[in-house]
Design an enzyme around this catalytic site. Structure first.
Site, PDB file in Angstrom:
ATOM      1  N   CYS A  43       0.795  -1.214   0.000  1.00  0.00           N
ATOM      2  CA  CYS A  43       0.000   0.000   0.000  1.00  0.00           C
ATOM      3  C   CYS A  43       0.822   1.256   0.000  1.00  0.00           C
ATOM      4  CB  CYS A  43      -0.878   0.011   1.217  1.00  0.00           C
ATOM      5  SG  CYS A  43       0.111  -0.023   2.648  1.00  0.00           S
ATOM      6  N   ASP A  45       4.542   3.369   1.480  1.00  0.00           N
ATOM      7  CA  ASP A  45       5.858   3.417   2.098  1.00  0.00           C
ATOM      8  C   ASP A  45       6.044   2.354   3.170  1.00  0.00           C
ATOM      9  OD1 ASP A  45       6.286   5.488   0.470  1.00  0.00           O
ATOM     10  OD2 ASP A  45       6.505   7.010   2.022  1.00  0.00           O
ATOM     11  N   CYS A  70       9.255   7.552  -0.002  1.00  0.00           N
ATOM     12  CA  CYS A  70       9.503   8.802  -0.704  1.00  0.00           C
ATOM     13  C   CYS A  70      10.537   9.627   0.069  1.00  0.00           C
ATOM     14  CB  CYS A  70       8.204   9.564  -0.859  1.00  0.00           C
ATOM     15  SG  CYS A  70       7.440   9.971   0.706  1.00  0.00           S
ATOM     16  N   CYS A 114       3.889   9.848   5.581  1.00  0.00           N
ATOM     17  CA  CYS A 114       5.111   9.121   5.207  1.00  0.00           C
ATOM     18  C   CYS A 114       6.202   9.285   6.251  1.00  0.00           C
ATOM     19  CB  CYS A 114       5.666   9.612   3.865  1.00  0.00           C
ATOM     20  SG  CYS A 114       4.468  10.260   2.738  1.00  0.00           S
TER      21      CYS A 114
END
Lengths: 219, 390
Positions: A43, A45, A70, A114
């Site tokens: 799904c 990170d 990311c 994230c």
């Protein structure tokens, strides 16, 4: 004339970019005393944190991370490993997402999700260490609420959010060390096994859990 | 740092061709009047002639007559006009049922959702693993109440071309109107409305080195469509608002400048990108079809790494590309196209889209791939998934 390099308009601070370009404490510790894995590849990170802890002083001697994420995820994981190194696990546990973000000079608000993952990775590595070394001070009995909060770390790959918030979990029962979780998903679903594995791994780590039963809803 | 920016995101926007700007200039500085009737003043008559010539030449490219082409502000407006205009015109007599593909671009997808909220029944067609729509499902979903079918000519992210002829034949057999969003194929992949019975076609100038903010909607003569934006009587009372004559003239010039040789050159860059990436970098998969895709699009997933991390590293080296990763999007949602072709978030997470244009060269392809090879290696070094896979 637009030229690359002199005109970069990144939404990130120079410090974030520096940690993204040259992340610190990258890698894996094969003989880690504690490790934490947060997020899920299905799904989005994912971050793994590895610790070496001095058993006498509980000081974190070495720490490494891996990231499938990311720029915000990589930079936060990098800075948080720097912040945690040399601290006792009690102090390292207290490092907040806000402190890590401040240290980086700020992050775009939409990237919170994230970067929080990196902080959770550190905390779960510490918890793993504590559980393995009998350091969990008050061994809180596992309740429905404890299970629910753990399940918030299991992702629903269809939505990119956890299975609690996306209402995949319809029922939780805890009885004499046996946890029963009912999912609103048929067992034939393409993600059924991935979710089950992730869920069992998260709950089996609880000290008083003997067995985890996952019940799928057919039809 | 770098002496050059290499722009490989030509599906999003393109650099304007100077010749387009030159063609537009007189309509900003000399012939800036509104288009008037032949009984108006000279400058207005000249303006009207410029507009008509542009309309005629763009329409011809599709095999249409000038009267069937309406200028708009671009893809978004054209698709809104097609879906909302047709639904409004036929809902009393026929019904307001719509069929669209699952992987449409937002102008069609979100207009369909908006009509759904207003009471239309909308079916979202499935696509196969390469992005081609399920023709049997299409046939089975059409009912007497179906107002319009809207299926793109090619996909914005993975470049997959639909079998528009087969789709149009199904619709015409069942007597249902068909709209196609041809934003990513217009002038690049032939579409002739004389041979293929589509009723409405969305086109745009921004993907072919024309000005942005200009597009068109082909409306086959006799197609029921209601005006959806109120105002003046421009465009034969089909689209209200001051005509963007410099834009229309620029659009026509942009259309004129696209050649078969250029399209072949784009296809060579596409093929080189795909084969070199698959050869040189391990764990790469192609998204979409190897054969049935637009000449300018290559979309690949680099497994075990995340898209925004790759695009940021590429940007630092002077390359502009886009990704279907949730981290890159404004909505923080993973690409609905990659999910639509049966991919999971992991597949979207590591996807990169390269779209080529007039100002790219084969050297650009080699340069971006050699940088990317290093970047992917570097990011895989720190990826917990890659370590697991070895």
């Amino acid at each position: 004339m637009l030229k690359a390099g002199d005109n970069l308009k990144f939404p990130y601070t120079e410090k974030v970019l520096e940690h993204f370009r040259n992340p610190k404490n990258v890698g894996k510790l094969e003989d880690a005393d504690g490790k934490g894995l947060e997020g899920s590849p299905a799904c989005g990170d994912m971050v793994a944190v590895y610790l070496k802890v001095d058993p006498k002083t509980t000081v974190i001697d070495d720490i490494k991370f891996e990231s499938y994420g990311c720029a915000s995820n990589i930079a936060t994981a990098s800075i948080i490993t720097e912040m945690a190194k040399g601290k006792t696990i009690a102090d390292a546990k207290k490092i907040t997402w806000q402190e890590a973000t401040d240290e980086l000079g700020g992050l775009p608000p939409v990237k919170r999700h994230c970067s929080v993952l990196a902080v959770e990775g550190l905390r779960s590595a510490i918890r793993d260490y504590e559980e393995k070394h009998g350091l969990v001070s008050e061994q809180e009995p596992t309740t429905e609420e404890v299970v629910r909060s753990r399940l918030k770390h299991v992702m629903n790959p269809m939505a990119g959010l956890d299975i609690v918030r996306t209402e995949l979990v319809t029922k939780i029962e805890v009885k004499e060390g046996i946890v029963r979780v009912v999912l609103d998903l048929p067992s034939s679903h393409q993600f059924a096994n991935a979710i089950k594995e992730d869920l069992v791994e998260k709950l089996e780590a609880l000290w008083d859990v003997k067995e985890v039963k996952v019940v799928f809803t057919e039809g | 740092m770098f002496d050059k920016i290499t722009y490989l995101d030509n599906a999003a926007s393109t650099r304007l061709d100077e010749r387009v700007l030159e063609a537009m200039k007189p309509y900003f500085f000399d012939t800036y009047a509104v288009a008037t009737s032949e009984f108006g003043y000279s400058m207005g008559i000249d303006a009207k002639e410029g507009l008509m010539a542009a309309r005629g030449s763009i329409a011809r490219t599709l095999g249409a007559s000038a009267e069937e082409m309406v200028f708009t502000s671009g893809e978004t407006e054209s698709s809104n006009m097609a879906l909302k205009g047709v639904t409004a015109a036929v809902k009393k007599k026929k019904g307001s049922h719509l069929i669209v593909s699952r992987i449409e671009d937002f102008p069609v997808l979100n207009t369909a959702k908006s009509l759904e909220r207003q009471g239309s029944k909308v079916d979202y067609l499935n696509v196969d693993s390469e992005g081609a729509v399920d023709l049997e499902q299409l046939e089975s979903l059409i009912t007497k109440e179906t107002a319009l079918v809207s299926i793109q000519h090619a996909n914005q992210e993975i470049g997959t071309l639909q079998d528009i002829k087969a789709i149009a034949d199904i619709c015409s057999d069942k007597d249902v109107l068909l709209h196609t969003d041809a934003t990513h194929t217009f002038t690049r992949v032939p579409l002739d409305v004389k041979k293929i019975p589509v009723d409405l076609v969305t086109i745009s100038a921004h993907t072919i080195h024309g000005p942005r903010g200009v597009g068109g909607l082909y409306i086959r003569e006799g197609t029921p469509i209601e005006k959806w934006m109120d105002g003046g009587y421009q465009e034969s009372n089909r689209r209200a608002g001051l005509e963007n004559i410099p834009g229309a003239v620029g659009f026509a010039k942009a259309v004129e400048l696209v050649t078969p040789e250029e399209n072949a050159a784009l296809a060579r860059m596409r093929d080189h990108t795909i084969s070199k990436a698959l050869e040189d970098i391990p764990h790469v998969t192609l998204n979409g079809s190897r054969i049935s895709r637009t000449p300018q699009n290559a979309n690949l997933t680099f497994h075990y790494v995340e898209g925004e991390s790759m695009t940021l590293h590429l940007d630092m080296r002077g390359f502009a590309v886009s990704t279907g990763s949730a981290c890159f999007s404004r909505s923080l949602e993973a690409s609905h196209v990659i999910l639509g072709i049966g991919g999971d978030h992991e597949k979207a997470h590591g996807s990169l889209r390269f779209t080529f244009g007039r100002y790219n060269t084969m050297e650009d392809v080699d340069a971006v791939l050699s940088s990317l090879k290093e970047i992917v290696e570097k990011l895989r070094e720190i990826s917990p998934l890659y370590a697991k896979s070895r």
